[in-house]
Scaffold this motif. Sequence first.
Motif, PDB file in Angstrom:
ATOM      1  N   ARG A   1      41.706  25.051  76.487  1.00 34.23           N
ATOM      2  CA  ARG A   1      42.592  25.885  76.267  1.00 34.23           C
ATOM      3  C   ARG A   1      42.393  26.945  75.531  1.00 34.23           C
ATOM      4  O   ARG A   1      42.660  28.172  75.777  1.00 34.23           O
TER       5      ARG A   1
ATOM      6  N   VAL B   1      58.801  33.475  77.039  1.00 34.84           N
ATOM      7  CA  VAL B   1      57.399  33.521  76.537  1.00 34.84           C
ATOM      8  C   VAL B   1      57.470  33.249  74.820  1.00 34.84           C
ATOM      9  O   VAL B   1      58.221  34.059  74.144  1.00 34.84           O
TER      10      VAL B   1
ATOM     11  N   TYR C   1      48.799  27.594  71.665  1.00 30.71           N
ATOM     12  CA  TYR C   1      48.387  27.252  73.185  1.00 30.71           C
ATOM     13  C   TYR C   1      48.276  25.555  73.204  1.00 30.71           C
ATOM     14  O   TYR C   1      47.947  24.920  73.853  1.00 30.71           O
TER      15      TYR C   1
ATOM     16  N   ILE D   1      50.702  24.891  76.247  1.00 35.60           N
ATOM     17  CA  ILE D   1      50.685  25.566  77.765  1.00 35.60           C
ATOM     18  C   ILE D   1      49.382  25.224  78.343  1.00 35.60           C
ATOM     19  O   ILE D   1      48.377  24.889  77.576  1.00 35.60           O
ATOM     20  N   SER D   2      49.264  24.909  79.852  1.00 37.85           N
ATOM     21  CA  SER D   2      47.947  24.330  80.546  1.00 37.85           C
ATOM     22  C   SER D   2      46.772  25.670  80.423  1.00 37.85           C
ATOM     23  O   SER D   2      47.605  26.911  80.696  1.00 37.85           O
TER      24      SER D   2
ATOM     25  N   PRO E   1      45.088  26.599  82.933  1.00 40.07           N
ATOM     26  CA  PRO E   1      45.233  27.597  84.216  1.00 40.07           C
ATOM     27  C   PRO E   1      46.530  28.491  83.943  1.00 40.07           C
ATOM     28  O   PRO E   1      46.467  29.840  84.500  1.00 40.07           O
ATOM     29  N   ASP E   2      47.425  28.380  82.964  1.00 41.12           N
ATOM     30  CA  ASP E   2      48.704  29.179  82.858  1.00 41.12           C
ATOM     31  C   ASP E   2      48.424  30.138  82.107  1.00 41.12           C
ATOM     32  O   ASP E   2      49.280  31.181  81.753  1.00 41.12           O
ATOM     33  N   ILE E   3      47.321  29.980  81.340  1.00 44.66           N
ATOM     34  CA  ILE E   3      47.126  31.041  80.021  1.00 44.66           C
ATOM     35  C   ILE E   3      47.053  32.625  80.592  1.00 44.66           C
ATOM     36  O   ILE E   3      47.709  33.373  79.998  1.00 44.66           O
ATOM     37  N   GLU E   4      45.936  32.866  81.392  1.00 45.02           N
ATOM     38  CA  GLU E   4      45.719  34.266  81.515  1.00 45.02           C
ATOM     39  C   GLU E   4      46.895  34.882  82.566  1.00 45.02           C
ATOM     40  O   GLU E   4      47.284  35.891  81.971  1.00 45.02           O
ATOM     41  N   PRO E   5      47.591  34.106  83.386  1.00 44.17           N
ATOM     42  CA  PRO E   5      48.795  34.805  84.121  1.00 44.17           C
ATOM     43  C   PRO E   5      49.761  34.886  83.001  1.00 44.17           C
ATOM     44  O   PRO E   5      50.457  36.116  82.906  1.00 44.17           O
ATOM     45  N   GLY E   6      49.944  33.933  82.044  1.00 46.16           N
ATOM     46  CA  GLY E   6      50.843  34.411  81.018  1.00 46.16           C
ATOM     47  C   GLY E   6      50.716  35.388  80.371  1.00 46.16           C
ATOM     48  O   GLY E   6      51.633  36.376  79.734  1.00 46.16           O
TER      49      GLY E   6
ATOM     50  N   ARG F   1      51.658  38.684  81.928  1.00 48.43           N
ATOM     51  CA  ARG F   1      52.869  38.849  81.877  1.00 48.43           C
ATOM     52  C   ARG F   1      53.255  39.380  80.483  1.00 48.43           C
ATOM     53  O   ARG F   1      54.115  40.332  80.481  1.00 48.43           O
TER      54      ARG F   1
END
Length: 177
Positions: free
Chosen positions: A84, A137, A159, A162-163, A165-170, A173
């Motif tokens: 993460r 968020v 972090y 949060i998984s 793989p979800d970090i960059e999309p988050g 946003r």
Amino acid sequence: MGPQPRLHGGRHVIYVGTFSKVMLPSLRLGFLVAPAPLRRALRTAKYATDWHTAVPTQAALARFIDDGLLARHIRRMRNTYAARHLALTSALTGRFADLTELVPSAAGLHVTAFTRGPLADPQALADHAAGARASGVAIHTLAEIAATRGTRPGLVFGYGSISAPDIEPGLGRLLRS
């Protein structure tokens, strides 16, 4: 009885910790490792301020530790948190480098970054963070947690929950919205 904890120079050391971060915040169990000469006074202080800790919870945790399950849990979580941390720092220094300047860190479950560009304005950053919180968020600005005023504009990214793989999309946003 084992060796006494000591700092360089022969001074006594007291180690204080909690299982809240490595296991579960609601567990509410901590520990204290103290030199023999201080133990009686520390037990008295504990009894005077908080005389009861749940014995079944302590027993279950002791068994968990004795069976090697805590060490296994920590090893597994160390790898999870490292992934993460890498995902977050890579995104902040890569795709979002125009908006953030990473503050180096080596411990904890958060990363701090100063903001630049349109997010360098403290009021714009505060509004942006408030909007992100309203959409679910969890984010904090440095100004919200700083001990002194006049802190450089920035964000604190946790972090722990949060998984990877979800970090960059988050971040997309949060930072680009």
